[in-house]
Design a protein around this motif. Sequence first.
Motif, short mmCIF file in Angstrom:
data_model
loop_
_atom_site.label_atom_id
_atom_site.label_comp_id
_atom_site.label_asym_id
_atom_site.label_seq_id
_atom_site.Cartn_x
_atom_site.Cartn_y
_atom_site.Cartn_z
N ALA A 67 7.33 -2.41 -0.12
CA ALA A 67 5.93 -2.13 -0.42
C ALA A 67 5.78 -1.05 -1.49
CB ALA A 67 5.20 -1.70 0.85
N VAL A 68 6.57 0.01 -1.40
CA VAL A 68 6.47 1.09 -2.38
C VAL A 68 6.97 0.62 -3.74
CG1 VAL A 68 7.21 3.43 -2.95
CG2 VAL A 68 6.56 2.87 -0.61
N GLN A 69 8.02 -0.21 -3.75
CA GLN A 69 8.47 -0.78 -5.02
C GLN A 69 7.37 -1.65 -5.64
OE1 GLN A 69 11.35 -0.14 -6.67
NE2 GLN A 69 10.49 -1.36 -8.34
N ARG A 70 6.69 -2.43 -4.83
CA ARG A 70 5.57 -3.23 -5.34
C ARG A 70 4.46 -2.31 -5.87
NH1 ARG A 70 3.24 -8.27 -3.63
NH2 ARG A 70 5.33 -8.92 -2.98
N GLY A 71 4.26 -1.18 -5.20
CA GLY A 71 3.28 -0.21 -5.69
C GLY A 71 3.65 0.32 -7.06
#
Length: 242
Positions: free
Chosen positions: A106-110
């Motif tokens: 999720a943070v990588q997608r962010g």
Amino acid sequence: MHRVEQIMGLPISLRIEGDGMGAGASGAADRVFAWLREVDARFSPFLPDSEVSRLDRGELADDELSADLVEVLDLCERYRVESGGAFQVRLPGRGLDPCAVVKGWAVQRGAELLRASGATTFCLNAGGDVVAAGRPWRIGIRHPERADRVCAVVEVADGAVATSGRYERGDHIFDGRTGRAATGLLSLTVVASSLTEADAVATAGFAMGVEGVEWAAARAGCEVFAVDAGRGVRRSSGFPVG
């Protein structure tokens, strides 16, 4: 621009520097934090109406799952196989819990949302797991037994850093091969090109114990720093100490 919000039960901070975005930086931050709140609502095993909880109760068929959850579950299976079963999201007596993949993913997608918004220099930090871009960022690795100290500083210009350890939540990572808490390491830090990889490899390697250090370091693009249960330091030759 600097902003901190509490999401997924941990502080998530975002710093955007000198990109000439002006007011656009605030809008980019809004999109990132909205995405992370959405992920928490959809994938948290602690929320009874989340997609993960509904799947775990058998209320959703495989063909009813969102593309995002299918991607996360595929990643969970990949790391289960590659770790020889040490990494597990379904342990006996416990419900489905893909959090070890969800946070990094999720943070990588962010971070990708930030880049799509025009941000080039930023640091997105989710409880110590970090995606950094645009310039060398010096990131402290917390001492596994002293909250007020760091045991190393890593320098990352475009990449990610993730640490798995026992110091925040106790023995919460289990070796799926035995069903017992993993206690061979105090902490394991992985530097990789994406936080999806760094976070999952750090968790899987920690679950494997001391053998997980070598396993993680042997993965393409991964560098490793670990403190074992005897307080010995182990690190790969290319670990980018700042």
